[in-house]
Scaffold this motif. Structure first.
Motif, PDB file in Angstrom:
ATOM      1  N   MET A 160       0.792  -1.049  -0.198  1.00 29.06           N
ATOM      2  CA  MET A 160       0.000  -0.024   0.049  1.00 29.06           C
ATOM      3  C   MET A 160       0.760   1.279  -0.106  1.00 29.06           C
ATOM      4  O   MET A 160       1.696   1.274   0.900  1.00 29.06           O
ATOM      5  CB  MET A 160      -0.650   0.016   1.319  1.00 29.06           C
ATOM      6  CG  MET A 160      -1.509   1.191   1.301  1.00 29.06           C
ATOM      7  SD  MET A 160      -2.740   1.428   0.116  1.00 29.06           S
ATOM      8  CE  MET A 160      -3.782   0.023  -0.029  1.00 29.06           C
TER       9      MET A 160
ATOM     10  N   MET B 240      -2.339   6.240  -0.210  1.00 28.00           N
ATOM     11  CA  MET B 240      -3.400   5.614   0.281  1.00 28.00           C
ATOM     12  C   MET B 240      -3.596   5.780   1.593  1.00 28.00           C
ATOM     13  O   MET B 240      -4.405   5.780   2.244  1.00 28.00           O
ATOM     14  CB  MET B 240      -3.425   4.033  -0.201  1.00 28.00           C
ATOM     15  CG  MET B 240      -3.765   4.078  -1.788  1.00 28.00           C
ATOM     16  SD  MET B 240      -5.233   4.792  -2.630  1.00 28.00           S
ATOM     17  CE  MET B 240      -6.357   3.770  -1.418  1.00 28.00           C
TER      18      MET B 240
ATOM     19  N   ILE C 118     -16.580   2.807  -0.422  1.00 28.47           N
ATOM     20  CA  ILE C 118     -15.270   2.342   0.007  1.00 28.47           C
ATOM     21  C   ILE C 118     -15.636   1.892   1.371  1.00 28.47           C
ATOM     22  O   ILE C 118     -16.202   2.731   2.282  1.00 28.47           O
ATOM     23  CB  ILE C 118     -14.242   3.284   0.027  1.00 28.47           C
ATOM     24  CG1 ILE C 118     -14.006   3.716  -1.421  1.00 28.47           C
ATOM     25  CG2 ILE C 118     -12.941   2.812   0.547  1.00 28.47           C
ATOM     26  CD1 ILE C 118     -12.791   5.077  -1.571  1.00 28.47           C
TER      27      ILE C 118
ATOM     28  N   MET D 251      -9.065  -1.900   3.406  1.00 29.96           N
ATOM     29  CA  MET D 251      -9.940  -1.213   2.567  1.00 29.96           C
ATOM     30  C   MET D 251     -10.340  -1.879   1.207  1.00 29.96           C
ATOM     31  O   MET D 251      -9.817  -2.319   0.423  1.00 29.96           O
ATOM     32  CB  MET D 251      -8.910   0.119   1.972  1.00 29.96           C
ATOM     33  CG  MET D 251      -9.814   1.177   1.051  1.00 29.96           C
ATOM     34  SD  MET D 251      -8.628   2.349   0.457  1.00 29.96           S
ATOM     35  CE  MET D 251      -8.310   3.309   1.873  1.00 29.96           C
TER      36      MET D 251
ATOM     37  N   SER E  98     -12.646  -1.402  -2.066  1.00 32.80           N
ATOM     38  CA  SER E  98     -13.639  -0.469  -3.039  1.00 32.80           C
ATOM     39  C   SER E  98     -14.389  -1.232  -3.852  1.00 32.80           C
ATOM     40  O   SER E  98     -14.365  -2.332  -4.400  1.00 32.80           O
ATOM     41  CB  SER E  98     -12.461   0.223  -4.152  1.00 32.80           C
ATOM     42  OG  SER E  98     -11.610   1.013  -3.523  1.00 32.80           O
TER      43      SER E  98
ATOM     44  N   GLU F  30      -9.487   5.353  -8.317  1.00 29.04           N
ATOM     45  CA  GLU F  30      -8.240   5.795  -7.982  1.00 29.04           C
ATOM     46  C   GLU F  30      -8.085   7.509  -8.310  1.00 29.04           C
ATOM     47  O   GLU F  30      -7.603   7.937  -7.181  1.00 29.04           O
ATOM     48  CB  GLU F  30      -7.207   5.238  -8.900  1.00 29.04           C
ATOM     49  CG  GLU F  30      -5.924   6.087  -8.777  1.00 29.04           C
ATOM     50  CD  GLU F  30      -5.323   5.518  -7.203  1.00 29.04           C
ATOM     51  OE1 GLU F  30      -4.587   6.342  -6.622  1.00 29.04           O
ATOM     52  OE2 GLU F  30      -5.748   4.598  -6.702  1.00 29.04           O
TER      53      GLU F  30
ATOM     54  N   ARG G 271     -10.060   9.025  -5.339  1.00 31.32           N
ATOM     55  CA  ARG G 271      -9.226   8.855  -3.908  1.00 31.32           C
ATOM     56  C   ARG G 271      -8.223   9.919  -4.018  1.00 31.32           C
ATOM     57  O   ARG G 271      -7.836  10.956  -3.176  1.00 31.32           O
ATOM     58  CB  ARG G 271      -8.709   7.577  -3.716  1.00 31.32           C
ATOM     59  CG  ARG G 271      -9.782   6.553  -3.329  1.00 31.32           C
ATOM     60  CD  ARG G 271      -9.093   5.168  -3.203  1.00 31.32           C
ATOM     61  NE  ARG G 271      -8.374   4.517  -4.066  1.00 31.32           N
ATOM     62  CZ  ARG G 271      -8.843   3.448  -4.938  1.00 31.32           C
ATOM     63  NH1 ARG G 271     -10.012   3.082  -4.559  1.00 31.32           N
ATOM     64  NH2 ARG G 271      -8.382   2.901  -5.741  1.00 31.32           N
TER      65      ARG G 271
ATOM     66  N   GLN H  74      -5.201  -2.849   0.660  1.00 32.66           N
ATOM     67  CA  GLN H  74      -6.343  -2.384  -0.150  1.00 32.66           C
ATOM     68  C   GLN H  74      -6.842  -3.423  -1.120  1.00 32.66           C
ATOM     69  O   GLN H  74      -6.115  -4.455  -1.534  1.00 32.66           O
ATOM     70  CB  GLN H  74      -6.246  -1.215  -1.166  1.00 32.66           C
ATOM     71  CG  GLN H  74      -7.079  -0.628  -2.130  1.00 32.66           C
ATOM     72  CD  GLN H  74      -6.695   0.253  -3.167  1.00 32.66           C
ATOM     73  OE1 GLN H  74      -5.625   0.577  -3.143  1.00 32.66           O
ATOM     74  NE2 GLN H  74      -7.716   0.906  -3.986  1.00 32.66           N
TER      75      GLN H  74
ATOM     76  N   GLU I 217      -9.607  -4.870  -4.220  1.00 38.63           N
ATOM     77  CA  GLU I 217     -10.518  -4.637  -5.392  1.00 38.63           C
ATOM     78  C   GLU I 217     -11.237  -5.846  -5.567  1.00 38.63           C
ATOM     79  O   GLU I 217     -10.527  -6.975  -5.815  1.00 38.63           O
ATOM     80  CB  GLU I 217      -9.858  -3.910  -6.568  1.00 38.63           C
ATOM     81  CG  GLU I 217      -9.325  -2.556  -6.315  1.00 38.63           C
ATOM     82  CD  GLU I 217      -8.393  -2.075  -7.496  1.00 38.63           C
ATOM     83  OE1 GLU I 217      -8.187  -2.761  -8.547  1.00 38.63           O
ATOM     84  OE2 GLU I 217      -8.363  -0.766  -7.623  1.00 38.63           O
TER      85      GLU I 217
END
Length: 305
Positions: free
Chosen positions: A1, A5, A85, A98, A100, A209, A212, A267, A269
């Protein structure tokens, strides 16, 4: 990360407190008043995904859902969530997860006998439906939420005097040109930068992205001492465009107890594929990957199956 972030989550938890500490009693009074006007509770004492109520004093791991909602004037619905999020924060492990969630993710809309895009949950039933839908999609509790009107991007960016971002691809969106490299954005251009999607090779993931990135740039400027001269403008934007079930006291408790988690952020996804049903585009998550992610989040929240 990346450090970028990490800063996003840190700023989320501390921006209001930095302003309060930096400017003294007047700002504390104003911030308290602002939080009073933006606070709205969910119709429950705790998530049905929890056996016991959350205890911030004891450092129970918690979750926060961030929603950027399209609340344009004239809409007949409650507004779709362009950004979702989920953060899980564990001070014992000193870490944050985290997640998304793509806006086009196909889910069961909680309280409705229908499958639809997760962004439609808020449009159909507001914050309650959006929170419950995310809870049952990921099978974890959502303890707190922060809902921001996407249109407030413009006012917020202008209130802090504009921002700078690092654009990795040249594009034109809604007749606004964005060259590659370091660019300065006013409010209108920042909103376009955060919303562009179909010109991005990474589609919705690329947009997430950029969103953020814009939020980070705004919060970094908003939490600097130099921005205190714009404090009233910033506070007005918050009062007009943010809703949350967090109180200022709870935010302070989270900052005091949970800020140790900021040094380790992972993070996620969602894995899946693009599909079409009746001519409409959806993102269909991979069920095995979704189950694995859900298990990881439960473990991070120290929940027993």
């Amino acid at each position: 990360m990346s450090d970028k972030m990490k800063k996003i989550v840190l700023i989320l938890m501390t921006a209001a407190l930095v302003l309060v500490v930096g400017a003294g009693g007047y700002v504390w009074s104003a911030a308290t008043s602002a939080f009073g006007s933006i606070q709205e509770n969910l119709d429950r004492s705790k998530s049905e995904k929890r056996l016991e109520e959350l205890n911030l004093d004891e450092g129970d791991p918690l979750s926060v859902l961030l929603m950027g909602v399209d609340e344009l004037e004239g809409r007949e619905d409650l507004g779709r969530s362009d950004t979702m999020i989920l953060l899980t924060i564990n001070p014992n492990q000193e870490s944050i997860q985290m997640v998304s969630i793509p806006r086009d993710t196909l889910v069961d809309i909680r309280g409705y006998v229908t499958k639809d895009k997760i962004s439609h949950a808020h449009a159909l039933g507001g914050r309650e439906t959006a929170v419950y839908t995310v809870e049952h999609f990921l099978d974890v509790p959502v303890d707190y939420y922060v809902k921001v009107n996407m249109e407030s991007f413009k006012d917020t960016v202008d209130a802090v005097g504009g921002i700078e971002v690092e654009n990795d691809q040249e594009f034109t969106f809604h007749e606004m040109h964005y060259p590659e490299g370091t660019i300065k954005l006013d409010g209108e251009k920042a909103l376009g930068y955060a919303r562009m999607r179909h010109l991005d090779p990474d589609d919705d993931f690329g947009r997430q992205e950029r969103q953020r990135e814009v939020m980070e740039a705004v919060m970094e400027k908003g939490s600097s001492i130099s921005s205190l001269t714009n404090f009233n403008d910033i506070l007005k934007v918050v009062e007009d465009n943010v809703l949350t079930n967090l109180s200022l006291g709870e935010l302070w408790d989270i900052y005091s107890t949970y800020n140790v988690a900021i040094d380790q952020i992972e993070q996620h996804e969602l894995e899946g594929e693009d599909i079409k049903k009746d001519g409409i585009y959806y993102f269909s998550p991979d069920e095995e990957e979704l189950a694995s992610l859900s298990t990881k989040l439960k473990e991070h929240l120290e929940l027993e199956d």
